[in-house]
Design a protein around this motif. Structure first.
Motif, PDB file in Angstrom:
ATOM      1  N   MET A   1      42.549 -39.606 -70.799  1.00  0.00           N
ATOM      2  CA  MET A   1      43.466 -38.477 -70.954  1.00  0.00           C
ATOM      3  C   MET A   1      42.863 -37.190 -70.429  1.00  0.00           C
ATOM      4  SD  MET A   1      45.030 -39.143 -74.739  1.00  0.00           S
ATOM      5  CE  MET A   1      46.205 -37.806 -74.533  1.00  0.00           C
ATOM      6  N   ASP A   2      43.750 -36.329 -69.936  1.00  0.00           N
ATOM      7  CA  ASP A   2      43.318 -35.000 -69.503  1.00  0.00           C
ATOM      8  C   ASP A   2      44.507 -34.051 -69.626  1.00  0.00           C
ATOM      9  OD1 ASP A   2      41.584 -33.062 -68.467  1.00  0.00           O
ATOM     10  OD2 ASP A   2      42.409 -33.341 -66.457  1.00  0.00           O
ATOM     11  N   HIS A   3      44.278 -32.870 -70.182  1.00  0.00           N
ATOM     12  CA  HIS A   3      45.318 -31.853 -70.292  1.00  0.00           C
ATOM     13  C   HIS A   3      46.618 -32.377 -70.902  1.00  0.00           C
ATOM     14  CE1 HIS A   3      42.839 -29.652 -67.218  1.00  0.00           C
ATOM     15  NE2 HIS A   3      42.994 -28.788 -68.194  1.00  0.00           N
ATOM     16  N   GLY A   4      46.506 -33.165 -71.947  1.00  0.00           N
ATOM     17  CA  GLY A   4      47.686 -33.629 -72.661  1.00  0.00           C
ATOM     18  C   GLY A   4      48.484 -34.702 -71.936  1.00  0.00           C
ATOM     19  N   LYS A   5      47.894 -35.270 -70.886  1.00  0.00           N
ATOM     20  CA  LYS A   5      48.568 -36.332 -70.136  1.00  0.00           C
ATOM     21  C   LYS A   5      47.669 -37.553 -70.084  1.00  0.00           C
ATOM     22  CE  LYS A   5      52.173 -34.106 -68.182  1.00  0.00           C
ATOM     23  NZ  LYS A   5      53.512 -34.473 -68.628  1.00  0.00           N
ATOM     24  N   ILE A   6      48.303 -38.721 -69.940  1.00  0.00           N
ATOM     25  CA  ILE A   6      47.515 -39.931 -69.730  1.00  0.00           C
ATOM     26  C   ILE A   6      47.303 -40.112 -68.234  1.00  0.00           C
ATOM     27  CG2 ILE A   6      47.522 -42.438 -69.913  1.00  0.00           C
ATOM     28  CD1 ILE A   6      48.912 -42.174 -72.581  1.00  0.00           C
ATOM     29  N   GLU A   7      46.044 -40.208 -67.833  1.00  0.00           N
ATOM     30  CA  GLU A   7      45.729 -40.366 -66.420  1.00  0.00           C
ATOM     31  C   GLU A   7      45.760 -41.835 -66.035  1.00  0.00           C
ATOM     32  OE1 GLU A   7      44.512 -38.129 -63.913  1.00  0.00           O
ATOM     33  OE2 GLU A   7      45.190 -36.409 -65.095  1.00  0.00           O
ATOM     34  N   GLN A   8      45.283 -42.691 -66.915  1.00  0.00           N
ATOM     35  CA  GLN A   8      45.260 -44.111 -66.614  1.00  0.00           C
ATOM     36  C   GLN A   8      45.081 -44.909 -67.904  1.00  0.00           C
ATOM     37  OE1 GLN A   8      42.170 -45.247 -63.844  1.00  0.00           O
ATOM     38  NE2 GLN A   8      43.168 -47.198 -63.351  1.00  0.00           N
ATOM     39  N   ILE A   9      45.772 -46.040 -67.990  1.00  0.00           N
ATOM     40  CA  ILE A   9      45.540 -46.988 -69.077  1.00  0.00           C
ATOM     41  C   ILE A   9      45.181 -48.305 -68.412  1.00  0.00           C
ATOM     42  CG2 ILE A   9      46.470 -48.100 -71.135  1.00  0.00           C
ATOM     43  CD1 ILE A   9      48.641 -46.031 -71.224  1.00  0.00           C
ATOM     44  N   ALA A  10      43.986 -48.800 -68.661  1.00  0.00           N
ATOM     45  CA  ALA A  10      43.572 -50.039 -68.000  1.00  0.00           C
ATOM     46  C   ALA A  10      42.352 -50.608 -68.691  1.00  0.00           C
ATOM     47  CB  ALA A  10      43.266 -49.772 -66.526  1.00  0.00           C
ATOM     48  N   THR A  11      41.973 -51.824 -68.275  1.00  0.00           N
ATOM     49  CA  THR A  11      40.758 -52.428 -68.803  1.00  0.00           C
ATOM     50  C   THR A  11      39.566 -51.625 -68.305  1.00  0.00           C
ATOM     51  OG1 THR A  11      40.542 -53.835 -66.881  1.00  0.00           O
ATOM     52  CG2 THR A  11      41.793 -54.725 -68.745  1.00  0.00           C
ATOM     53  N   PRO A  12      38.430 -51.727 -68.986  1.00  0.00           N
ATOM     54  CA  PRO A  12      37.248 -50.998 -68.534  1.00  0.00           C
ATOM     55  C   PRO A  12      36.889 -51.301 -67.083  1.00  0.00           C
ATOM     56  CG  PRO A  12      36.885 -51.843 -70.735  1.00  0.00           C
ATOM     57  CD  PRO A  12      38.208 -52.384 -70.291  1.00  0.00           C
ATOM     58  N   GLU A  13      37.036 -52.565 -66.683  1.00  0.00           N
ATOM     59  CA  GLU A  13      36.690 -52.927 -65.299  1.00  0.00           C
ATOM     60  C   GLU A  13      37.558 -52.144 -64.316  1.00  0.00           C
ATOM     61  OE1 GLU A  13      37.547 -55.403 -67.588  1.00  0.00           O
ATOM     62  OE2 GLU A  13      35.425 -55.606 -68.092  1.00  0.00           O
TER      63      GLU A  13
END
Lengths: 287, 346
Positions: free
Chosen positions: B210-222
């Motif tokens: 997350m950054d600035h109240g937005k989700i930048e990416q949702i994914a596995t650690p890899e």
């Protein structure tokens, strides 16, 4: 670090030279001695000037007993009420966000900034015979000024800030985590207050109560305005002292005054004990 | 228990803490909310918990809308960064708290509560410490008491706000591994907030950056590490070098130097090139690569960490060299990124 200051190599940068220290300490002690200690001794000396018997007579005389009883009664009513008000105000200010918070904090300080005489006059204006509610009160045969209720109200006004002012910084420092944790575990608001908040603030609360009590018993100005000085009825201890003094009854005046002074000394001792416990708990329960 | 967050927005005065957040945690999943301070991750966690309420959007547990339910009724376990242990209670009383405050008809008998507390203290490896006070425990022990206390009410969702933030590195690592085991064993759905990318990558099934109240990416650690979705994620997660470049005719240029990059689809114009220190080849000066001067070389792990300065860029590049003859300070080298990402200038 409590390194001895004896060798110059170990002197801290903030430490003054020995001469400056001696001068500062002497000035402070002399000032305290002349303005605080000497008068305190004088009170007791005057009270016992004619011996122990006149002292005792002055204290057990019916008007004195009435004054003492009234003072204790007023304190017994106003202190618990201010505990409730103080906790409520501190709770509202520290645990919730709302508009007008700053104003509320200022309002709590009002009794400290306003002269007690003015505080007394406000209640005369409100509840006196010619006051805003005077007619209604008279019609219902209720007496507030020149009676015990007026004294209680004036005392509550003057002593209101003590508990709240003590609790606000403490509760601010402790934050909301503990309460939130309790709520997350399913506790109700009341359970949270009783099992979590109150134990967390108990030493600070006791400290505030102590100061509140001392002031409640010693208040003169506001009470003097609303009391009406009816002997044996609306005279508190400070007012009784003043009347005796104005009647040139010095031994009796100082005898009752010495009781108040004694109360102050007891308060100071308790205060020191509380401060010690309070610091211990604050320091020991940190992170 | 699954958690579905849809369209959550939250403002504090003029500050937008969260803007239209969608998020889903599957039953049994371990999610990490990762981001810098002020990214909104803690606010999101507190909204899921019921400690904060959104201006818009809904929170649902297993499809049941709980948006307006206070935390008391949600049945979630919440663990605070500073533990929030009740300092005037013993460890055992702390753990028992959630049970003892129950209404009489739901409250287990005293002996039963005591048995549960023993069981939980055993679970968090604190057997025998029940009569101590929180102040008499170490940070790691306190955090485990906090966990035991949260688990006492048998939540199916566990929410943790920077749970290891106040602990030192060694304790943190042990506790991390142990928490993961606990999560798996108890079949919990857990979400934890962290600003420590290593922690997020090591612990979570999926990471929400997350950054600035937005989700930048949702994914596995890899995926987060190997295939960052944005310049921010590339920069924030893992070590990276960033280089301002321009793309002309399909070829990236740093200044006047054309770069021999792996295939990319960048349009012509200004862009930023990102690459990891270990995704480079160090070649002799003169080849079609970035010319650089080595300023520092020191062993690090199985490789040599090299810092090299290039003209037109203030911060040195950080590179890993895995061969036997690492360049020395002062050497001129060519740097050729093997894997790199181009992101348009924002």
């Amino acid at each position: 670090m409590s390194a001895p200051l004896a060798s110059p190599a170990h002197r801290r940068a903030t430490a003054e030279s020995p001469i400056a220290r001696i001068v500062l300490i002497t000035v402070a002690l002399a000032f305290l001695g002349v303005f605080l200690l000497l008068p305190l001794i004088a009170v007791f000396a005057e009270a016992l000037q004619a011996g122990v018997q006149p002292f005792l007579d002055a204290v057990v005389e019916p008007d004195a007993i009435a004054a003492i009883t009234l003072t204790l009664t007023v304190a017994a009513i106003s202190v618990p009420l201010n505990i409730v008000f103080g906790i409520a105000a501190a709770w509202a200010i520290t645990k919730f966000d709302f508009r007008g918070k700053g104003f509320l904090i200022t309002l709590i300080d009002l009794p400290f900034s306003v002269s007690p005489v003015v505080a007394g006059l406000i209640y005369i204006l409100l509840f006196g015979a010619n006051g805003w509610f005077g007619g209604w009160l008279a019609a219902h045969d209720l007496q507030i000024v020149f009676a015990v209720p007026g004294i209680v109200i004036a005392t509550i006004f003057v002593t209101f800030p003590f508990v709240a002012r003590e609790l606000i910084p403490l509760m601010q420092e402790q934050g909301r985590d503990d309460e939130e944790a309790a709520l997350s575990l399913g506790a109700s608001g009341w359970q949270t207050f009783w099992h979590v908040t109150l134990p967390n603030i108990r030493w600070g609360l006791l400290y505030g109560v102590l100061l509140c009590n001392a002031r409640a018993m010693g208040e003169f100005g506001a009470v003097s305005v609303v009391s009406g000085h009816i002997r044996g009825e609306t005279n508190t201890m400070p007012l009784h002292v003043e009347i005796l003094y104005n009647e040139y009854n010095f031994v009796a005046a100082f005898a009752v005054a010495s009781l108040l002074a004694g109360l102050a000394l007891v308060t100071l001792v308790l205060k020191s004990v509380l401060e010690w416990r309070f610091d211990y708990h604050r320091g020991g329960a940190g992170h | 228990m699954g958690i579905t967050v849809s369209g959550i927005s939250k403002r504090f005065g003029g500050f937008t803490a969260l803007g239209d957040i969608d998020l889903e945690a599957k039953p049994g999943e371990f999610l990490a909310l990762l981001g810098p301070s002020g990214s909104g991750k803690t606010t999101l966690l507190r909204i899921i918990a019921g400690l904060e309420f959104p201006d818009a959007g809904t929170v649902a547990f297993d499809g049941v809308d709980v948006t307006n339910q206070p935390i008391t009724d949600r049945g979630v376990g919440f663990v605070f960064q500073q533990y929030a242990l009740f300092r005037h209670m013993t460890v055992a009383d702390n753990v028992a708290f959630g049970l003892t405050v129950r209404k009489k008809r739901d409250r287990p008998a005293k002996a039963e509560i005591a048995r549960r507390v023993e069981e939980l203290l055993d679970l968090v490896h604190l057997k025998g410490l029940g009569r101590r006070y929180p102040a008499q425990l170490s940070g790691g022990q306190r955090q485990r008491v906090a966990l035991a206390r949260a688990l006492a009410v048998e939540p199916r969702i566990l929410l943790l706000d920077e749970p290891f933030g106040a602990l030192d590195a060694k304790v943190r690592k042990d506790l991390r591994r142990w928490l993961r085991e606990l999560h798996d064993r108890m079949g919990l759905t857990s979400i934890f907030v962290t600003h420590d990318q290593e922690e997020a990558l090591e612990l979570a099934d999926r990471v929400v950056v997350m950054d600035h109240g937005k989700i930048e990416q949702i994914a596995t650690p890899e995926t987060i590490y190997n295939d960052p979705a944005s310049a921010f994620v590339f920069d924030f997660v893992g070590e990276s070098n960033r280089l301002p470049i321009s793309v002309r005719g399909g070829t990236a240029h740093f200044g006047q130097h054309p770069l021999d990059l792996p295939p990319h689809e960048a349009a012509d114009g200004e862009a930023t090139l990102f690459f990891r220190p270990h995704d480079v080849e160090i070649v002799d000066d003169g080849a079609p690569a970035l010319p650089a001067v080595v300023t520092l070389a020191r062993p690090r792990g199985g490789a040599t960490r090299i810092e090299a300065s290039i003209t037109g860029r203030e911060a040195p590049l950080e590179l890993d060299y895995k061969g036997d003859a690492p360049p020395r300070p002062g050497d001129r080298i060519g740097v050729r990124p093997l894997r790199a990402r181009l992101f348009g200038v924002q």
